[in-house]
Design a protein around this motif. Structure first.
Motif, short mmCIF file in Angstrom:
data_model
loop_
_atom_site.label_atom_id
_atom_site.label_comp_id
_atom_site.label_asym_id
_atom_site.label_seq_id
_atom_site.Cartn_x
_atom_site.Cartn_y
_atom_site.Cartn_z
N GLN A 1 0.85 -1.19 0.00
CA GLN A 1 0.00 0.00 0.00
C GLN A 1 0.88 1.24 0.00
O GLN A 1 1.47 1.60 1.02
N VAL A 2 0.99 1.88 -1.15
CA VAL A 2 1.87 3.03 -1.30
C VAL A 2 1.16 4.29 -0.84
O VAL A 2 0.05 4.60 -1.29
N GLU A 3 1.81 5.03 0.06
CA GLU A 3 1.29 6.32 0.51
C GLU A 3 2.11 7.48 -0.03
O GLU A 3 1.59 8.58 -0.21
N LEU A 4 3.39 7.22 -0.30
CA LEU A 4 4.32 8.26 -0.72
C LEU A 4 5.15 7.75 -1.89
O LEU A 4 5.72 6.66 -1.83
N LEU B 1 18.37 -3.58 -12.72
CA LEU B 1 17.77 -4.79 -12.16
C LEU B 1 18.69 -5.47 -11.16
O LEU B 1 18.22 -6.19 -10.26
N ALA B 2 20.00 -5.24 -11.27
CA ALA B 2 20.94 -5.80 -10.30
C ALA B 2 20.70 -5.23 -8.90
O ALA B 2 21.11 -5.84 -7.91
N CYS B 3 20.02 -4.08 -8.82
CA CYS B 3 19.72 -3.45 -7.53
C CYS B 3 18.41 -3.96 -6.93
O CYS B 3 17.98 -3.48 -5.88
N GLN B 4 17.76 -4.88 -7.62
CA GLN B 4 16.55 -5.57 -7.14
C GLN B 4 15.37 -4.62 -6.85
O GLN B 4 14.77 -4.67 -5.77
N PRO B 5 15.02 -3.78 -7.82
CA PRO B 5 13.79 -3.00 -7.66
C PRO B 5 12.57 -3.92 -7.75
O PRO B 5 12.68 -5.06 -8.21
N LEU B 6 11.42 -3.40 -7.36
CA LEU B 6 10.19 -4.20 -7.48
C LEU B 6 9.82 -4.43 -8.93
O LEU B 6 9.13 -5.41 -9.25
N GLY B 7 10.23 -3.53 -9.81
CA GLY B 7 9.89 -3.66 -11.21
C GLY B 7 10.67 -2.69 -12.06
O GLY B 7 11.49 -1.91 -11.56
N LEU B 8 10.39 -2.72 -13.36
CA LEU B 8 11.05 -1.86 -14.33
C LEU B 8 10.01 -1.41 -15.34
O LEU B 8 9.32 -2.25 -15.92
N ILE B 9 9.87 -0.11 -15.51
CA ILE B 9 8.95 0.41 -16.52
C ILE B 9 9.75 1.12 -17.60
O ILE B 9 10.88 1.55 -17.37
N HIS B 10 9.15 1.25 -18.77
CA HIS B 10 9.87 1.78 -19.92
C HIS B 10 9.38 3.15 -20.35
O HIS B 10 9.89 3.71 -21.33
N ALA B 11 8.42 3.70 -19.65
CA ALA B 11 7.93 5.06 -19.87
C ALA B 11 7.23 5.49 -18.60
O ALA B 11 6.58 4.67 -17.93
N GLY C 1 4.63 7.09 -18.28
CA GLY C 1 3.20 6.90 -18.43
C GLY C 1 2.71 5.54 -17.98
O GLY C 1 1.50 5.35 -17.78
N GLU C 2 3.63 4.58 -17.81
CA GLU C 2 3.25 3.25 -17.34
C GLU C 2 3.07 3.18 -15.83
O GLU C 2 2.55 2.18 -15.31
N LEU C 3 3.48 4.22 -15.11
CA LEU C 3 3.48 4.15 -13.65
C LEU C 3 2.09 3.95 -13.05
O LEU C 3 1.94 3.10 -12.17
N PRO C 4 1.06 4.70 -13.44
CA PRO C 4 -0.25 4.47 -12.81
C PRO C 4 -0.75 3.03 -12.95
O PRO C 4 -1.28 2.47 -11.98
N ALA C 5 -0.60 2.44 -14.12
CA ALA C 5 -1.05 1.07 -14.32
C ALA C 5 -0.22 0.10 -13.48
O ALA C 5 -0.76 -0.88 -12.92
N TRP C 6 1.07 0.35 -13.37
CA TRP C 6 1.93 -0.50 -12.54
C TRP C 6 1.49 -0.43 -11.08
O TRP C 6 1.40 -1.47 -10.41
N LEU C 7 1.20 0.75 -10.60
CA LEU C 7 0.73 0.90 -9.22
C LEU C 7 -0.61 0.22 -9.01
O LEU C 7 -0.83 -0.47 -8.01
N ALA D 1 -1.83 -2.32 -10.56
CA ALA D 1 -1.68 -3.77 -10.60
C ALA D 1 -1.16 -4.34 -9.29
O ALA D 1 -1.36 -5.52 -8.98
N ARG D 2 -0.50 -3.50 -8.49
CA ARG D 2 0.07 -3.95 -7.22
C ARG D 2 -0.77 -3.53 -6.02
O ARG D 2 -0.39 -3.83 -4.88
N ALA D 3 -1.86 -2.85 -6.25
CA ALA D 3 -2.70 -2.37 -5.15
C ALA D 3 -3.43 -3.52 -4.46
O ALA D 3 -3.75 -4.52 -5.08
#
Length: 217
Positions: free
Chosen positions: A2-5, A195-205, A207-213, A215-217
């Protein structure tokens, strides 16, 4: 999660400014009669505080030369360099939408306070960020201090925050703060390095951020 910030890096994540940064660094070296490093080496340091970047590029330089290079760079970047710096496509739209959803938004950047404030005004994004931190106000990435300061200012736990950035400096800073991160592939560091830093994911624009968020809600 649950992302708040959401904490954004600026250069290479929201604003396409790498070319201007490299051009201004090159000009600073020429002005000081120092052979400029290769453009790819200068590009690779984007995200660090300016002093740390210059020290990495000139590891044997005396402090007074580093100071002159920094001043020359700032004069050029904040002056009349003609290289355009524009927000990435849909960046403003995404920031406004996330703000309207009630999320807290912040910036953690290697820029100076003067540089970030100017960029925020020019981009029209001033009203949407609840807090910002710059490298000349605290410790440079990947030290987590600027994230700790933002969390404290906004009353948020690291577990409820997400760092979005285009460099390993951003992602390592998040790791050091115990914070999740999301990498963007269109900035200055390549996807394999991110990806070597182990983020939760990788987006390529951006504009993909809202959909990525969503999908994880």
């Amino acid at each position: 999660m649950q992302v708040e910030l959401i904490i954004f890096d600026w250069d290479g994540t929201l604003m396409d400014s790498a070319a201007r940064i490299v051009n201004c660094m090159t000009a600073a070296f020429v002005e000081q009669d120092v052979q400029p490093p290769a453009p790819e080496l200068m590009r690779d340091q984007i995200g660090l505080g300016l002093e740390e970047a210059m020290q990495t590029l000139c590891p044997r330089a005396r402090p007074e030369l580093i100071s002159r290079l920094i001043e020359a760079y700032r004069n050029r970047f904040l002056g009349e360099d003609p290289t355009p710096t524009l927000l990435f496509d849909r960046a403003a739209e995404v920031v406004r939408a996330l703000h309207q959803q009630g999320l807290l938004l912040a910036v953690a950047t290697g820029k100076s306070r003067r540089g970030l404030d100017r960029a925020l005004v020019q981009s029209g994004l001033v009203p949407y960020f609840h807090a910002t931190r710059c490298a000349d106000e605290t410790l440079s990435k990947p030290n987590p201090q600027m994230l700790f300061e933002l969390l404290d200012e906004l009353g948020t736990r690291a577990e409820a925050a997400l760092m979005v950035g285009d460099t390993e400096f951003d992602l390592l800073m998040a790791n050091n703060a115990g914070m999740a991160s999301l990498a963007v592939s269109y900035g200055v560091h390549d996807s394999e390095r991110l990806l070597a830093c182990q983020p939760l994911g990788l987006i390529h624009a951006i504009g993909e951020l809202p959909a990525w968020l969503a999908a994880r809600a």
